[in-house]
Write an enzyme that holds these catalytic residues in place. Structure first.
Site, short mmCIF file in Angstrom:
data_model
loop_
_atom_site.label_atom_id
_atom_site.label_comp_id
_atom_site.label_asym_id
_atom_site.label_seq_id
_atom_site.Cartn_x
_atom_site.Cartn_y
_atom_site.Cartn_z
N THR A 1 0.83 -1.20 0.00
CA THR A 1 0.00 0.00 0.00
C THR A 1 0.87 1.25 0.00
OG1 THR A 1 -1.78 1.18 1.16
CG2 THR A 1 -0.17 0.03 2.53
N ARG A 2 0.32 2.33 -0.57
CA ARG A 2 0.98 3.64 -0.50
C ARG A 2 0.04 4.65 0.13
NH1 ARG A 2 -1.72 4.82 -5.57
NH2 ARG A 2 -1.88 7.08 -5.44
N HIS B 1 -7.74 1.74 5.98
CA HIS B 1 -9.00 1.95 6.69
C HIS B 1 -9.69 0.60 6.90
CE1 HIS B 1 -8.30 6.20 6.19
NE2 HIS B 1 -8.18 6.03 4.87
N HIS C 1 -9.61 -2.05 4.09
CA HIS C 1 -8.32 -2.71 3.93
C HIS C 1 -8.11 -3.78 5.01
CE1 HIS C 1 -7.72 1.45 2.31
NE2 HIS C 1 -7.34 0.75 1.26
N ARG D 1 -8.11 -4.17 -6.82
CA ARG D 1 -8.60 -3.43 -7.98
C ARG D 1 -7.63 -2.29 -8.33
NH1 ARG D 1 -11.82 0.87 -9.36
NH2 ARG D 1 -13.42 0.50 -10.95
#
Length: 573
Positions: free
Chosen positions: A196-197, A201, A204, A290
């Site tokens: 992740t970057r 929340h 996730h 996605r």
């Protein structure tokens, strides 16, 4: 059962022992020296510590060409991303095969020595089309490649001398070998990696929990903390958010480590690259969701990549990878079930609640409520602390237009009105004043104009970062340079571009300094609008033509724009 083997079978760590490094360090003073850019420093670190196994240096020409065309190294090994050292033509001109180059960090510390293999000038436009699938400069990776990458590539083997120094979160930075040792010590044989970057929340958290349950594995939250997309939330804030989120997982099952990766935002190719990197760290599974590593939308409002193209590409090459993909659709919150579910599990009659990233950022910027079904209170509180509402942020108003268009006059009028409102320090960075005090040694070539504008941008970024207001009024004739300034400032606060679009004939008629007359006669060379082009902004926040409004009226229009954007409040607000 053992941890997943590195890509290619061997973890390629390129650091020399202290004894072997000594002669390189002794001779390095005599080698040509290259100061690494932030991106190059990220790439070098991951080359040296084995994250980019099986690479043993920056790609030589044959490897580069096959990676660009076929996503493979010259020997046929799957590898989707060109890892190259880009330099200036002047520097490349002194290099030949077998020469050695000292690679140094910004403070001059010797990080590695490169033994030169190939030196060549690539077709960067072709590279952009192959790697990013497009040459649209709205794509940040394409823009960087075409405008910020050196024109010559140097390939060759690396000899690592000293790891780059990180003062931030040292306890969370682990090399592939260190993570593998940690997994072995914990008894983790199956590990799911999550890239992740962005802050994480509730969606996730739900996605990662489903992934580890599906794989019957432990979880590695492995965020990118190198270079990401301009405008992303800084990694310091994100890491603190991840640390809050860790408390929501069963304690012995989840770990957080940081990856100093310079992302390219290359969609499917990048997703495949991310999977290989996590394989090198010992992970058995990798989550692909996605639009993985997508940069957002193009000029037509469409994504640069199909939503699930990354999953399809990895699935196509799954047999060549030692890491398994866990493909997940978008997660949505269902009000009736009070939980997150995959979007394709939504039942008829159920209510889906969504909060887009854009809407989330708007609520942060305006200090509005963020529902608990979307995120955790501790995460939201952390983001509010480091990203306050716009009315508490610094901002830059960046005027651009021809000489004589009225930029400086409007900027002065706006400065007075902002000082009347109070609340923030206001600094005017007028083009002529900056030339006198910061850029007196510069001429008016394209290169020197760019340097001047970037200096203005740097000063404005520091003012903005510290909560002040910067008013910049240079000509700033070039689109690429203005974009660089925007990307320098926008992550730190507000950036409002004002195009003072007064026509050339009006500017020339005013010509109080006689500059246009000198340019017409040839006395002044490279004069914007006469002998040098002015590239008008395509999407400024505001356009003003001083033929139909006074400086006071123009300043008032800007104040209304600032108020509408939430950066200031009127006296009655």
């Amino acid at each position: 059962m053992h941890l997943t083997e590195p890509h290619g079978g061997v973890l390629k760590e390129l650091y020399l022992s202290v004894e072997d490094a000594a002669p390189f360090k002794a001779k390095a003073q005599d080698y040509p020296s290259w100061d690494l850019t932030p991106r190059q420093l990220c790439d070098l670190e991951l080359l040296l510590n084995g994250s980019f196994s099986p690479l043993d240096g920056f790609l030589n020409r044959a490897d580069y060409q096959r990676v660009v065309e076929d996503m493979r190294l010259a020997d046929g090994t799957l590898w989707p991303m060109p890892i190259t050292l880009d330099v200036s033509e002047e520097f490349a001109g002194q290099l030949g095969r077998g020469d050695r180059v000292a690679l140094r960090d910004p403070e001059g510390v010797l990080i590695a020595v490169l033994e030169v293999g190939d030196v060549w000038q690539p077709d960067r436009l072709h590279e952009a089309r192959q790697i990013f699938g497009d040459a649209d400069e709205r794509h940040p990776g394409v823009f960087h490649l075409l405008h910020r990458t050196g024109p010559v590539y140097v390939g060759g083997r690396l000899y690592g001398i000293e790891p780059p120094t990180h003062y931030d979160f040292p306890q969370l930075r682990g090399s592939p070998r260190e993570l593998r040792a940690s997994f072995a010590k914990l008894g983790w044989q199956r590990v799911v990696a999550f890239q992740t970057r962005n802050p994480m929340h509730r969606a996730h958290q739900e996605l990662t929990l489903r992934a580890v349950q599906q794989a019957e594995a432990n979880l590695l939250i492995h965020p990118t903390v190198g270079l990401t997309k301009s405008g992303d939330i800084d990694h310091y804030s994100r890491v603190r958010c991840y640390e809050h989120l860790l408390t929501t997982y069963p304690e012995p099952t989840t770990a957080l480590h940081l990856l100093n990766l310079a992302m390219r935002m290359a969609g499917p190719r990048e997703a495949l690259w991310h999977a290989i990197i996590r394989q090198n760290h010992g992970c058995s599974h990798f989550i692909v969701g996605r639009d993985h590593a997508g940069p957002g939308r193009d000029q037509f409002g469409q994504g640069f990549y199909e939503p699930y193209a990354a999953q399809q590409l990895i699935a196509h090459h799954q047999d060549e990878l030692g890491i398994r993909m866990l493909a997940f659709p978008e997660m949505v919150y269902v009000r009736e079930r009070a939980q997150y579910v995959p979007a394709d599990d939504l039942r008829a009659g159920e209510t889906m609640l969504t909060l887009s990233g854009t809407e989330f950022r708007r609520r942060l910027q305006e200090g509005l409520d963020i529902p608990e079904w979307f995120s955790y209170p501790e995460v939201v509180a952390e983001l509010r602390r480091t990203h306050p509402p716009r009315r508490q942020q610094g901002f830059t108003v960046f005027f651009t237009g021809l000489s004589g268009s009225g930029k400086s006059t409007i900027a002065n009028a706006l400065m007075v009105k902002l000082l009347e409102l109070g609340g923030r320090a206001v600094t005017l960075l007028d083009g002529d004043i900056v030339r006198k005090h910061l850029s007196s040694e510069l001429g008016f070539s394209r290169e020197h104009r760019n340097i001047n504008i970037l200096r203005i941008g740097f000063v404005a970024s520091e003012i903005t970062k510290n909560g002040g207001i910067a008013l910049c009024a240079p000509i700033a004739p070039y689109t690429v340079t203005r974009r660089e300034v925007r990307e320098m400032i926008a992550p730190l606060g507000g950036f409002i571009e004002v195009h003072v679009a007064t026509p050339l004939e009006t500017c020339e008629a005013r010509d109080r300094k006689g500059l246009y007359a000198k340019a017409r006669s040839g006395v002044l060379k490279e004069f914007t609008g006469i002998s040098d082009p002015y590239e008008a902004p395509e999407h400024p926040e505001l356009v003003i033509d001083t033929r139909d409004c006074s400086p006071s009226e123009a300043a008032q229009r800007i104040l209304l724009k600032l108020e509408g954007l939430g950066y200031i409040r009127g006296r009655s607000s």
